[in-house]
Design a protein around this motif. Structure first.
Motif, PDB file in Angstrom:
ATOM      1  N   SER A 357       0.839  -1.195   0.000  1.00  0.00           N
ATOM      2  CA  SER A 357       0.000   0.000   0.000  1.00  0.00           C
ATOM      3  C   SER A 357       0.876   1.247   0.000  1.00  0.00           C
ATOM      4  O   SER A 357       1.834   1.339   0.784  1.00  0.00           O
ATOM      5  CB  SER A 357      -0.918  -0.014   1.226  1.00  0.00           C
ATOM      6  N   VAL A 358       0.536   2.210  -0.859  1.00  0.00           N
ATOM      7  CA  VAL A 358       1.346   3.423  -0.926  1.00  0.00           C
ATOM      8  C   VAL A 358       0.988   4.391   0.185  1.00  0.00           C
ATOM      9  O   VAL A 358       1.784   5.271   0.536  1.00  0.00           O
ATOM     10  CB  VAL A 358       1.159   4.110  -2.300  1.00  0.00           C
ATOM     11  N   SER A 359      -0.232   4.270   0.752  1.00  0.00           N
ATOM     12  CA  SER A 359      -0.611   5.168   1.847  1.00  0.00           C
ATOM     13  C   SER A 359       0.111   4.809   3.137  1.00  0.00           C
ATOM     14  O   SER A 359       0.602   5.686   3.853  1.00  0.00           O
ATOM     15  CB  SER A 359      -2.132   5.115   2.054  1.00  0.00           C
ATOM     16  N   ARG A 360       0.201   3.501   3.441  1.00  0.00           N
ATOM     17  CA  ARG A 360       0.953   3.028   4.605  1.00  0.00           C
ATOM     18  C   ARG A 360       1.785   1.830   4.175  1.00  0.00           C
ATOM     19  O   ARG A 360       1.422   0.667   4.404  1.00  0.00           O
ATOM     20  CB  ARG A 360       0.007   2.646   5.748  1.00  0.00           C
ATOM     21  N   PRO A 361       2.908   2.081   3.489  1.00  0.00           N
ATOM     22  CA  PRO A 361       3.705   0.966   2.946  1.00  0.00           C
ATOM     23  C   PRO A 361       4.288   0.086   4.045  1.00  0.00           C
ATOM     24  O   PRO A 361       4.845   0.579   5.028  1.00  0.00           O
ATOM     25  CB  PRO A 361       4.801   1.678   2.144  1.00  0.00           C
ATOM     26  N   LEU A 362       4.133  -1.213   3.837  1.00  0.00           N
ATOM     27  CA  LEU A 362       4.672  -2.196   4.770  1.00  0.00           C
ATOM     28  C   LEU A 362       5.186  -3.378   3.966  1.00  0.00           C
ATOM     29  O   LEU A 362       4.407  -4.063   3.295  1.00  0.00           O
ATOM     30  CB  LEU A 362       3.604  -2.647   5.772  1.00  0.00           C
ATOM     31  N   VAL A 363       6.510  -3.620   4.020  1.00  0.00           N
ATOM     32  CA  VAL A 363       7.160  -4.680   3.257  1.00  0.00           C
ATOM     33  C   VAL A 363       7.507  -5.823   4.217  1.00  0.00           C
ATOM     34  O   VAL A 363       7.946  -5.564   5.350  1.00  0.00           O
ATOM     35  CB  VAL A 363       8.426  -4.150   2.557  1.00  0.00           C
ATOM     36  N   PRO A 364       7.295  -7.075   3.795  1.00  0.00           N
ATOM     37  CA  PRO A 364       7.665  -8.196   4.677  1.00  0.00           C
ATOM     38  C   PRO A 364       9.143  -8.158   5.048  1.00  0.00           C
ATOM     39  O   PRO A 364       9.997  -7.713   4.271  1.00  0.00           O
ATOM     40  CB  PRO A 364       7.329  -9.431   3.826  1.00  0.00           C
ATOM     41  N   ASP A 365       9.433  -8.604   6.259  1.00  0.00           N
ATOM     42  CA  ASP A 365      10.827  -8.614   6.717  1.00  0.00           C
ATOM     43  C   ASP A 365      11.678  -9.512   5.838  1.00  0.00           C
ATOM     44  O   ASP A 365      11.197 -10.478   5.226  1.00  0.00           O
ATOM     45  CB  ASP A 365      10.891  -9.085   8.170  1.00  0.00           C
ATOM     46  N   ARG A 366      12.944  -9.189   5.816  1.00  0.00           N
ATOM     47  CA  ARG A 366      13.874  -9.934   4.959  1.00  0.00           C
ATOM     48  C   ARG A 366      14.061 -11.352   5.471  1.00  0.00           C
ATOM     49  O   ARG A 366      14.253 -11.589   6.658  1.00  0.00           O
ATOM     50  CB  ARG A 366      15.219  -9.219   4.927  1.00  0.00           C
TER      51      ARG A 366
END
Length: 439
Positions: A357-366
């Motif tokens: 999501s560009v509003s609240r970006p959250l990327v899975p941990d490495r």
């Protein structure tokens, strides 16, 4: 649609109006300023009040009618008196009654209703002028007939005086109220109007739709002019802080409906076309499927050269970017097919696609991934949103190893299956970039 609704609502606030005209003929020769004076008399408070009284209006009703009555001078010494009312019958009655009251009032001020004393005064003045003219003639005859210069001058002055008096008598005759009385004629009753006076309800609806359409166009053009969304590859690369690996093509098609697109708000958005991009150029015609696959394979090859030791990579796609999501899926397919086919320079990394999501970006941990590859379409996201995705990748421990920009094209017929993609001519498979980025 909103403008048409506003125009319809405006028509409900203003009841329909009907307008008709009655013509009054002014015989004789009239100057332009005299006709203008007659139009002022036709719309004067005296005429309007008398018309209101005749029509049965309450006391002071002439003030209400004054805004509904107008007069203008037409060709041929004709005064057109127009009346506006809420029904055709009332409009016809108003125009006819004002015209009749105007003729009656004009006849009165022309001398039809003057008192006898005022009428006798011009006759007395005329008789006095005649007696004075006779006395001048007697004095001229009694003067010395040309024996001296003074007598000649006296006779000349007396002759001039007699001529002046005669001209005054002629003008007095012309100024006789009985002679100048205007025999104005109403040229028939006013015609009953067959339609509403403008603006009609239809005109208001059309005008509201046109005004709102123009406002929408101006608003869209202003928004496009003031937009700060990166549209070129260098701008996108600068916003994400990484290198551009290439651009890929996605055949243009109707986007698939998602589960969240089934509510009433989504239906309204589809009806108004809010989700349809209007400020993007018309898609150009690309090569066939084989040419597009070559682009994906070249991106995968550059990705392998960029991170040679990587076995897994995370493909980050902005949530809602259908073009980028389709391009990411094609990249995964080409990476898998390239790895299964084998290559002298090594296998392609395994790609895993995640939507952020560009509003609240959250990327899975490495985890086992060696970095992140960002796939997006140009002109869809602001520099701040792209910077947020890059920060989210860094926060999850992923390094952005590259960027892929996807764009829509018009697809050509699929190439024959017996021609391998590697045999395609480079001139057909490679598209140059005016921005100087890789292909």
């Amino acid at each position: 649609m909103l403008g048409a609704l506003v125009g319809y609502g405006t028509s409900l606030l203003f009841p329909p109006r009907y307008t008709t005209s009655a013509s009054v003929l002014l015989p004789g020769a009239w100057e332009e300023r005299e006709l203008l004076t007659q139009t002022q008399i036709a719309t004067s408070s005296v005429v309007i009040d008398r018309a209101a009284a005749t029509l049965g209006r309450p006391a002071g009703g002439g003030g209400e009618l004054r805004d509904r009555v107008s007069a203008e001078a037409a060709d041929g010494n004709i005064i057109k008196i127009s009346g506006t009312a809420d029904t055709p019958e009332h409009a016809q009655q108003l125009a006819d009654q004002v015209a009749q009251q105007f003729v009656a009032f004009a006849a009165r001020i022309a001398g039809d209703s003057t008192d006898p004393e005022a009428a006798a005064r011009p006759e007395e003045l005329r008789q006095m002028v005649v007696r004075t003219s006779r006395r001048i003639t007697e004095l001229a005859d009694a003067a010395d007939p040309g024996r001296s210069v003074e007598s000649v001058q006296t006779r000349t002055e007396l002759a001039k005086l007699r001529t002046t008096l005669q001209e005054a008598v002629n003008k007095l005759d012309q100024a006789d109220p009985a002679a100048v009385r205007a025999d104005m004629v109403v040229m028939g009753p006013a015609a009953r109007p067959a339609g509403e006076a403008p603006p009609t309800r239809t005109q208001l609806i059309v005008a509201g739709a046109l005004v709102f359409f123009l406002l929408a166009v101006i608003g869209h053009l202003t928004a496009a002019r003031m937009s700060r969304r990166p549209r070129t590859e260098p701008e996108i690369a600068a916003a994400l802080g990484s290198a551009l690996l290439g651009t890929v093509d996605v055949p243009g098609e109707r986007p698939a409906r998602r589960p969240e697109d089934r509510g009433p708000r989504a239906r309204i958005r589809r009806l108004l076309g809010v989700d349809v991009r209007w400020d993007v150029p018309t898609p150009w015609t690309s090569g066939d499927e084989a040419d597009r696959r070559i682009r994906y394979r070249r991106v995968c090859a550059r990705l392998r050269e960029q991170v040679p030791a990587a076995r897994r990579l995370l493909v980050v796609v902005p949530d809602g970017d259908e073009i980028a999501l389709r391009a990411a899926g094609q990249l995964v397919t080409e990476a898998e097919s390239g790895s299964s086919a084998g290559s002298s320079s090594g296998e392609f990394p395994v790609l895993r696609v995640v939507a952020v999501s560009v509003s609240r970006p959250l990327v899975p941990d490495r985890g086992t991934e060696a970095g992140a590859l960002v796939v997006l379409s140009a002109g869809s996201w602001t520099a701040g949103e792209l910077a947020g995705i890059a920060e989210a990748c860094a926060d999850a421990g992923h390094e952005v190893v590259g960027i892929v920009v996807a764009g829509t094209v018009r697809a050509r017929p699929t190439r024959s299956a017996d021609r391998a993609p590697d045999e395609a001519t480079p001139a057909l498979a490679v598209r140059g970039h005016a921005t100087g980025g890789p292909v």
